[in-house]
Design an enzyme around this catalytic site. Sequence first.
Site, PDB file in Angstrom:
ATOM      1  N   LEU A  51       0.884  -1.205  -0.198  1.00 49.46           N
ATOM      2  CA  LEU A  51       0.196   0.065  -0.019  1.00 49.46           C
ATOM      3  C   LEU A  51       0.840   1.264  -0.098  1.00 49.46           C
ATOM      4  O   LEU A  51       0.400   2.361  -0.670  1.00 49.46           O
ATOM      5  CB  LEU A  51      -0.929   0.155   1.256  1.00 49.46           C
ATOM      6  CG  LEU A  51      -2.025  -0.717   0.991  1.00 49.46           C
ATOM      7  CD1 LEU A  51      -3.000  -1.005   2.110  1.00 49.46           C
ATOM      8  CD2 LEU A  51      -3.126  -0.253  -0.296  1.00 49.46           C
ATOM      9  N   GLY A  53       4.199   1.473  -1.027  1.00 53.32           N
ATOM     10  CA  GLY A  53       5.104   1.660  -2.311  1.00 53.32           C
ATOM     11  C   GLY A  53       4.103   1.997  -3.556  1.00 53.32           C
ATOM     12  O   GLY A  53       4.485   2.635  -4.242  1.00 53.32           O
ATOM     13  N   SER A 292      -8.752 -11.838  11.293  1.00 53.25           N
ATOM     14  CA  SER A 292      -8.726 -10.544  11.689  1.00 53.25           C
ATOM     15  C   SER A 292      -9.355  -9.934  12.915  1.00 53.25           C
ATOM     16  O   SER A 292     -10.517 -10.553  13.463  1.00 53.25           O
ATOM     17  CB  SER A 292     -10.005  -9.891  10.527  1.00 53.25           C
ATOM     18  OG  SER A 292     -10.208  -8.268  10.932  1.00 53.25           O
ATOM     19  N   ARG A 338      -4.760  -4.497  21.370  1.00 56.16           N
ATOM     20  CA  ARG A 338      -4.205  -5.664  20.904  1.00 56.16           C
ATOM     21  C   ARG A 338      -3.043  -6.185  22.169  1.00 56.16           C
ATOM     22  O   ARG A 338      -3.242  -7.336  22.499  1.00 56.16           O
ATOM     23  CB  ARG A 338      -3.548  -5.479  19.553  1.00 56.16           C
ATOM     24  CG  ARG A 338      -4.292  -5.662  18.580  1.00 56.16           C
ATOM     25  CD  ARG A 338      -3.546  -5.303  17.177  1.00 56.16           C
ATOM     26  NE  ARG A 338      -4.463  -5.422  16.359  1.00 56.16           N
ATOM     27  CZ  ARG A 338      -3.951  -4.991  14.621  1.00 56.16           C
ATOM     28  NH1 ARG A 338      -2.932  -4.894  14.353  1.00 56.16           N
ATOM     29  NH2 ARG A 338      -5.275  -5.208  13.803  1.00 56.16           N
ATOM     30  N   GLU A 433       5.217   0.787   7.042  1.00 61.38           N
ATOM     31  CA  GLU A 433       5.703  -0.074   8.146  1.00 61.38           C
ATOM     32  C   GLU A 433       7.301  -0.242   8.195  1.00 61.38           C
ATOM     33  O   GLU A 433       7.856  -0.320   9.447  1.00 61.38           O
ATOM     34  CB  GLU A 433       5.074  -1.545   8.208  1.00 61.38           C
ATOM     35  CG  GLU A 433       5.541  -2.342   9.652  1.00 61.38           C
ATOM     36  CD  GLU A 433       4.935  -3.809   9.252  1.00 61.38           C
ATOM     37  OE1 GLU A 433       5.222  -4.803  10.112  1.00 61.38           O
ATOM     38  OE2 GLU A 433       4.398  -4.101   8.192  1.00 61.38           O
ATOM     39  N   LEU A 449      -2.933   0.310   7.371  1.00 57.17           N
ATOM     40  CA  LEU A 449      -3.549   0.503   6.027  1.00 57.17           C
ATOM     41  C   LEU A 449      -3.367   2.231   5.983  1.00 57.17           C
ATOM     42  O   LEU A 449      -3.536   2.837   5.175  1.00 57.17           O
ATOM     43  CB  LEU A 449      -4.975   0.131   5.760  1.00 57.17           C
ATOM     44  CG  LEU A 449      -5.177  -1.298   5.819  1.00 57.17           C
ATOM     45  CD1 LEU A 449      -6.532  -1.859   5.360  1.00 57.17           C
ATOM     46  CD2 LEU A 449      -4.081  -2.249   4.891  1.00 57.17           C
TER      47      LEU A 449
END
Length: 642
Positions: A51, A53, A292, A338, A433, A449
Site C-alpha cells: 500500500l 509503495g 482479523s 491488542r 511499516e 492501512l
Amino acid sequence: MIEHTVGEAIRDTRAPAVPLEKRWDERKFTAKLVNPANRRKHRVIVVGTGLAGASAGATLAEQGYHVVQFCFQDSPRRAHSVAAQGGINAAKNYRNDGDSAYRLFYDTVKGGDFRSRESNVYRLAEISTQIIDQAVAQGVPFAREYGGLLDTRSFGGVQVQRTFYARGQTGQQLLLGAYQALSRQIGAGAVEMHPRTEMLDLIVVEGQARGIVARDLITGEITTHLADAVVLATGGYGNVFYLSTNAKGSNASAIWRAHRRGAYFANPCFTQIHPTCVPRSGDHQSKLTLMSESLRNDGRIWVPKRRGDTRSPDQIPEDERDYYLERMYPSFGNLVPRDIASRAAKNVCDAGQGVGPGGLGVYLDFADAIERLGRKAIEDRYGNLFDMYQRITAEDPYRMPMRIYPAIHYTMGGLWVDYDLQSTIPGLFVIGEANFSDHGANRLGASALMQGLADGYFVLPTTLNHYIAATALDPVPPTHPAVATTETEVRQRIDRLLSVNGTRTVDSFHRELGLLMWDHCGMSRNEAGLRKALDRIPELRAEFWQSVRVPGEGEELNQELEKANRVADFLELAELMLLDALLREESCGGHFREEHQTADGEARRDDAGFSHVAAWEHGERPVLHKENLTFEHVHPTQRSYT
C-alpha cells in the site's frame, strides 16, 4: 554480550513550530516545489509495492517523476498488504458518535502507550479522511449501510466506530485500488517496474542516497540502479521470529542494509503481538494465520473457569465460562487494544485455563451474535474469514467457537525518519511499516492501512518535492567508486554464502533464531532471558557462516540463496532488538518486562526514564541516540480500559 555507546541526542527539525493542528498545512506551504517540466528530469527509486509503495509510485509518477520500482513478488498486487483484513481508520464521524481528528490522534497516542510523536500522529489523523475519499474515487468497494452510506465498525482500543471495511478483505481491495493507479502509470511509461527483483544494498554517494544494488530473482543477475532519491516501502521485520502472521517473503534486508550504510534504526524491540491468530498446530509450520481483529466486534472471548477442562466448548455451561476480557475491562470488553488482549490471553493460558493442543488457545465464540443477528448477517460481515478458518482447522466456526492465540504480527520499530519521512541519510525516504514514526509501542488495529496510504498518497509527494528542489543533485556515473564498491560487496556476500557448503539448512537456523526471540523477546521479557539470548546470538551467527548449506548457483533461480541472504540479516537485527529490549527498563505497550509490573500484573511504564525514541547508529559498538518525546496535548497517564 554486544557493547554499545551513547551518542548525541537526535531530534526532528522538520515539524514546524506552530500549533499542532496547523503543522502539516504550514509544512506543505513552506516546502519547495519542483517545476512540472523539471520533474521529468528526475528519477526516483521506490522499493516495495504494498500500500505504501504502490500509492507512492503512482502518485510520484502522476506528478511527473520517472519512477523505477521494485518488488520481489511476481506482481505488485501480491504484496503482503492484502493480508490486512479488518479495516482502515478514518475520522469521518459518519456515526455521529463523537469522533474527530483530535480523538483519533488521542486514541493513537494513548494506544501506543505514549511512545510516538504528537506531530506525526496528528498529521496521520488529519489525513485519514482524505484517504477514504481517494479510495472511494478509485472504486474500492467499502461496505455500505442499507441507505447507501459507507458503513463502519469498531476496533480495539477505541469507543467510536471509525473503521471502514470491505468485508474481511479491506487490505486486498485497497491494494487493488492503488495497483490500478500504479498500472496506469506503468502503461504510460512513467513507472519502470521490476518484479521478481530484490534490493540487496543501498548506494550512498557523498552522503546522499543515490541508488540501489538489486538481484533478479529469476536469472540471478546483479544490477545497479541510480536515481536522485530512494524510497523504501518494504514493510516490517516480524519474520525474525520465524513464526509470524507475515508472508514468508517478508524480510528486513532493505532497511537493514540501509541501516548498515548509515540510516538510524529506531525502537527495534517494538514488535506487535496480535491476539487473534490461529494457534500453531506443531513444529512443521512455517507461518501463522491472522484472523482479523474485526472478529472481536461480534465474537466473545472466553476460557473454561476450571483448569485443565478438556470438554468440548458446547458442553461447557455458561456459568462455567470465564469471559475474562469482559470481566477485567468492562468499558472496552473484547475490544481492548491488542497488547492488552494478547497479554490477558497469555495469562489465562499460563494459569492452565487454555484450550486446544498444549493449552495454548482461547475461544472466540459467535453463538450470541448468530442468535441475535442471524447467520446471514455474520456471513455478510465475516464470511471469507470463517471460510478461511474452516479450511485451516477443519472446524466450522458457525457451530463451534474459533480457537485463537497471540502471534507476532506488525513491527512498530523501523528506520528513524523525521517529519518529512526522511531518514538520517539525505535522499533516503522510508514509508509505511518500514519506518518507526506513528504507532509508538503498540499499533491500534486498522491503523496500518491508514499509515501506508497517508505516507504514499499525501505526505511523501510533498516532502520529496522539497528535497529534490532544495538539493544539489549532480549526475552519478555508473563508474563512480561508491557504485562499484557497493556492487562488489554484494557479489562477495553472495559468493561467501554459496561457498560455505555446510551441513545445516537455512530454515534450521531461522527456526532456532525465531524460537530464541519468541521465548526471550516476545510477549514477556526479563533481564536474565534477554542476556541469555544476547549470549547465544553471536554463537548462532558464527555457526551460520560456518555451517549453512546453500545449494545451487547464484546465476539462477535460487530460493535458498534468497532465504540465506535474509536470515543473515535477521541474525544481525535480532541482536540489536535484544539489546534495545534489555536497555528499555519498563513495560510499555506490547513489551512486558516482568521486572516492571503493577501489583495486579499490569504494565508499568517509566516516563521519566524512557519517554524517548531509541535511534541506533550502526557500528561494531552500536551507538544509541535518544529523541526525547514531548507531550503538549496528550499527557501521559496510566492506560485504563476498565
